[in-house]
Design a protein around this motif. Structure first.
Motif, PDB file in Angstrom:
ATOM      1  N   ASN A  23     -43.295   7.204  87.115  1.00 22.39           N
ATOM      2  CA  ASN A  23     -42.831   7.645  88.434  1.00 22.39           C
ATOM      3  C   ASN A  23     -43.720   8.699  89.073  1.00 22.39           C
ATOM      4  OD1 ASN A  23     -40.575   5.940  88.417  1.00 22.39           O
ATOM      5  ND2 ASN A  23     -39.321   7.448  87.345  1.00 22.39           N
ATOM      6  N   THR A  24     -44.759   9.129  88.348  1.00 18.96           N
ATOM      7  CA  THR A  24     -45.655  10.140  88.922  1.00 18.96           C
ATOM      8  C   THR A  24     -47.105   9.656  88.880  1.00 18.96           C
ATOM      9  OG1 THR A  24     -45.681  11.327  86.775  1.00 18.96           O
ATOM     10  CG2 THR A  24     -44.098  12.086  88.451  1.00 18.96           C
ATOM     11  N   TRP A  25     -47.884  10.132  87.915  1.00 18.65           N
ATOM     12  CA  TRP A  25     -49.328   9.919  87.996  1.00 18.65           C
ATOM     13  C   TRP A  25     -49.763   8.476  87.800  1.00 18.65           C
ATOM     14  CZ3 TRP A  25     -52.026   8.012  83.830  1.00 18.65           C
ATOM     15  CH2 TRP A  25     -51.470   8.162  82.560  1.00 18.65           C
ATOM     16  N   ILE A  26     -48.971   7.680  87.086  1.00 21.41           N
ATOM     17  CA  ILE A  26     -49.362   6.278  86.895  1.00 21.41           C
ATOM     18  C   ILE A  26     -49.394   5.532  88.234  1.00 21.41           C
ATOM     19  CG2 ILE A  26     -48.536   4.069  85.939  1.00 21.41           C
ATOM     20  CD1 ILE A  26     -47.907   5.502  83.357  1.00 21.41           C
ATOM     21  N   LYS A  27     -48.634   6.009  89.193  1.00 19.93           N
ATOM     22  CA  LYS A  27     -48.669   5.407  90.532  1.00 19.93           C
ATOM     23  C   LYS A  27     -50.047   5.516  91.165  1.00 19.93           C
ATOM     24  CE  LYS A  27     -43.884   6.438  91.963  1.00 19.93           C
ATOM     25  NZ  LYS A  27     -43.089   7.190  92.971  1.00 19.93           N
ATOM     26  N   GLU A  28     -50.838   6.464  90.698  1.00 18.50           N
ATOM     27  CA  GLU A  28     -52.109   6.763  91.345  1.00 18.50           C
ATOM     28  C   GLU A  28     -53.299   6.009  90.760  1.00 18.50           C
ATOM     29  OE1 GLU A  28     -52.098   8.755  94.109  1.00 18.50           O
ATOM     30  OE2 GLU A  28     -49.936   8.590  93.766  1.00 18.50           O
ATOM     31  N   ILE A  29     -53.106   5.223  89.696  1.00 20.29           N
ATOM     32  CA  ILE A  29     -54.249   4.493  89.141  1.00 20.29           C
ATOM     33  C   ILE A  29     -54.655   3.387  90.105  1.00 20.29           C
ATOM     34  CG2 ILE A  29     -53.564   5.053  86.780  1.00 20.29           C
ATOM     35  CD1 ILE A  29     -52.591   2.223  86.429  1.00 20.29           C
ATOM     36  N   ASN A  30     -55.930   3.082  90.146  1.00 20.22           N
ATOM     37  CA  ASN A  30     -56.408   2.093  91.114  1.00 20.22           C
ATOM     38  C   ASN A  30     -55.977   0.677  90.727  1.00 20.22           C
ATOM     39  OD1 ASN A  30     -58.491   0.684  89.514  1.00 20.22           O
ATOM     40  ND2 ASN A  30     -59.620   2.620  89.605  1.00 20.22           N
ATOM     41  N   SER A  31     -56.089  -0.231  91.659  1.00 17.22           N
ATOM     42  CA  SER A  31     -55.542  -1.579  91.492  1.00 17.22           C
ATOM     43  C   SER A  31     -56.245  -2.387  90.412  1.00 17.22           C
ATOM     44  CB  SER A  31     -55.612  -2.341  92.823  1.00 17.22           C
ATOM     45  OG  SER A  31     -56.950  -2.411  93.289  1.00 17.22           O
ATOM     46  N   SER A  32     -57.465  -2.020  90.059  1.00 16.74           N
ATOM     47  CA  SER A  32     -58.192  -2.750  89.014  1.00 16.74           C
ATOM     48  C   SER A  32     -57.977  -2.151  87.627  1.00 16.74           C
ATOM     49  CB  SER A  32     -59.687  -2.790  89.339  1.00 16.74           C
ATOM     50  OG  SER A  32     -60.224  -1.490  89.391  1.00 16.74           O
ATOM     51  N   SER A  33     -57.300  -1.013  87.566  1.00 17.33           N
ATOM     52  CA  SER A  33     -56.980  -0.376  86.289  1.00 17.33           C
ATOM     53  C   SER A  33     -55.574  -0.753  85.862  1.00 17.33           C
ATOM     54  CB  SER A  33     -57.120   1.148  86.394  1.00 17.33           C
ATOM     55  OG  SER A  33     -58.460   1.516  86.648  1.00 17.33           O
ATOM     56  N   ASP A  34     -55.181  -0.327  84.674  1.00 15.71           N
ATOM     57  CA  ASP A  34     -53.849  -0.668  84.171  1.00 15.71           C
ATOM     58  C   ASP A  34     -53.449   0.351  83.107  1.00 15.71           C
ATOM     59  OD1 ASP A  34     -51.460  -2.042  83.916  1.00 15.71           O
ATOM     60  OD2 ASP A  34     -52.401  -3.973  83.474  1.00 15.71           O
ATOM     61  N   TYR A  35     -52.229   0.201  82.584  1.00 19.44           N
ATOM     62  CA  TYR A  35     -51.744   1.100  81.549  1.00 19.44           C
ATOM     63  C   TYR A  35     -50.947   0.318  80.522  1.00 19.44           C
ATOM     64  CZ  TYR A  35     -47.132   0.796  83.748  1.00 19.44           C
ATOM     65  OH  TYR A  35     -45.941   0.321  84.257  1.00 19.44           O
ATOM     66  N   VAL A  36     -50.836   0.889  79.333  1.00 17.89           N
ATOM     67  CA  VAL A  36     -50.041   0.282  78.272  1.00 17.89           C
ATOM     68  C   VAL A  36     -49.516   1.404  77.382  1.00 17.89           C
ATOM     69  CG1 VAL A  36     -52.017  -0.067  76.728  1.00 17.89           C
ATOM     70  CG2 VAL A  36     -49.993  -1.510  76.499  1.00 17.89           C
ATOM     71  N   PHE A  37     -48.269   1.269  76.941  1.00 13.12           N
ATOM     72  CA  PHE A  37     -47.677   2.212  76.004  1.00 13.12           C
ATOM     73  C   PHE A  37     -47.744   1.623  74.598  1.00 13.12           C
ATOM     74  CE2 PHE A  37     -45.465   3.212  80.010  1.00 13.12           C
ATOM     75  CZ  PHE A  37     -45.679   4.593  80.074  1.00 13.12           C
ATOM     76  N   ILE A  38     -48.198   2.428  73.632  1.00 16.08           N
ATOM     77  CA  ILE A  38     -48.195   2.007  72.232  1.00 16.08           C
ATOM     78  C   ILE A  38     -46.926   2.525  71.586  1.00 16.08           C
ATOM     79  CG2 ILE A  38     -49.415   1.989  70.037  1.00 16.08           C
ATOM     80  CD1 ILE A  38     -51.924   2.846  71.442  1.00 16.08           C
ATOM     81  N   CYS A  39     -46.096   1.604  71.104  1.00 12.86           N
ATOM     82  CA  CYS A  39     -44.847   1.960  70.456  1.00 12.86           C
ATOM     83  C   CYS A  39     -44.807   1.285  69.083  1.00 12.86           C
ATOM     84  CB  CYS A  39     -43.669   1.536  71.336  1.00 12.86           C
ATOM     85  SG  CYS A  39     -42.129   2.365  70.956  1.00 12.86           S
ATOM     86  N   SER A  40     -43.626   1.172  68.499  1.00 15.12           N
ATOM     87  CA  SER A  40     -43.538   0.553  67.169  1.00 15.12           C
ATOM     88  C   SER A  40     -43.489  -0.967  67.253  1.00 15.12           C
ATOM     89  CB  SER A  40     -42.307   1.070  66.424  1.00 15.12           C
ATOM     90  OG  SER A  40     -41.139   0.862  67.193  1.00 15.12           O
ATOM     91  N   ASN A  41     -42.876  -1.487  68.323  1.00 18.33           N
ATOM     92  CA  ASN A  41     -42.756  -2.939  68.502  1.00 18.33           C
ATOM     93  C   ASN A  41     -42.961  -3.309  69.959  1.00 18.33           C
ATOM     94  OD1 ASN A  41     -41.749  -4.058  65.759  1.00 18.33           O
ATOM     95  ND2 ASN A  41     -40.388  -2.315  66.130  1.00 18.33           N
ATOM     96  N   SER A  42     -43.484  -4.500  70.195  1.00 18.52           N
ATOM     97  CA  SER A  42     -43.737  -4.954  71.558  1.00 18.52           C
ATOM     98  C   SER A  42     -42.440  -5.322  72.263  1.00 18.52           C
ATOM     99  CB  SER A  42     -44.670  -6.164  71.547  1.00 18.52           C
ATOM    100  OG  SER A  42     -45.954  -5.814  71.087  1.00 18.52           O
ATOM    101  N   ARG A  43     -42.378  -4.962  73.547  1.00 19.83           N
ATOM    102  CA  ARG A  43     -41.244  -5.333  74.392  1.00 19.83           C
ATOM    103  C   ARG A  43     -41.694  -6.083  75.635  1.00 19.83           C
ATOM    104  NH1 ARG A  43     -36.842  -0.403  74.568  1.00 19.83           N
ATOM    105  NH2 ARG A  43     -36.658  -0.050  72.320  1.00 19.83           N
TER     106      ARG A  43
END
Length: 221
Positions: A23-43
């Protein structure tokens, strides 16, 4: 410029800290970039895991599983690793990359002489320099591929502290760490409105108020 933001988290904070970031800084990444969270299991394609334990002590196993199994393909130029209580400034990070030449890792550098080890193959890995995961660190795709090959084909150490694990892997693969003084580690975020943080890339140890305050003070200027 394509950056994959890789954020280390756990089940407990998926709907808390991770949402603060979304809801904050991830909104500001450019359209060609992306994000992923590393957790214990994939959702989902944004929350990935490989069946590791979800404890703090198992964080190095999460990072190990990511490097072993994640298919980066050819979609990105860099990876930025940070924690789920880290605030990042994507625009400033992109500007910083333009100023860097011939770097492999850009991070707030620390030095470790000893740390509890989980797996050791009778090789001297310490002392070593390491990049702070909380402050965040940036690596090139070449470094990602080098470490991926390393952990899939060789013996490797795991330390209780994830930063030290990364530092030992980098040492064993001759990855140079360029010290980033604009990557914060422990500065108090409570005074964000009174400090010129526009030139800083990241801030660690943030709560919800800090995320919102930093977002207003930096990203929405």
């Amino acid at each position: 410029m394509r950056i994959l933001y890789v954020i280390l988290t756990c089940e407990k904070y998926l709907n808390i800290r991770c949402k603060w970031q979304i809801n904050t800084w991830i909104k500001e990444i450019n359209s060609s970039s992306d994000y992923v969270f590393i957790c214990s299991n994939s959702r989902s394609d944004k929350i990935i895991g490989y069946g590791t334990p979800d404890t703090y002590e198992a964080a190095s196993f999460k990072i190990l599983s990511f490097f072993k199994n994640f298919d980066l393909k050819d979609n990105f130029d860099y990876l930025f690793f940070c924690d789920d209580d880290t605030f990042a400034n994507p625009k400033r990070l992109e500007n910083k990359i333009n100023d860097l030449t011939n770097f492999e890792c850009y991070g707030r550098t620390g030095f470790c002489e000893e740390n509890p080890i989980i797996i050791n193959y009778n090789k001297q890995y310490l002392p070593c320099f390491f990049p702070s995961g909380g402050a965040g660190f940036l690596i090139t795709v070449d470094v990602f591929n080098r470490i991926k090959k390393y952990v899939n084909e060789n013996d490797y150490p795991l330390f209780l502290n994830t930063d030290i694990t990364i530092g030992a892997w980098f040492k064993d693969n001759n990855v140079n760490i360029l010290d980033g003084t604009d990557l914060l580690k422990a500065q108090n975020p409570d005074h964000a409105e009174n400090v010129n943080l526009v030139d800083f890339i990241s801030q660690h140890y943030c709560n919800e108020e800090h995320f919102n305050k930093l977002y207003q003070h930096i990203c929405l200027l």
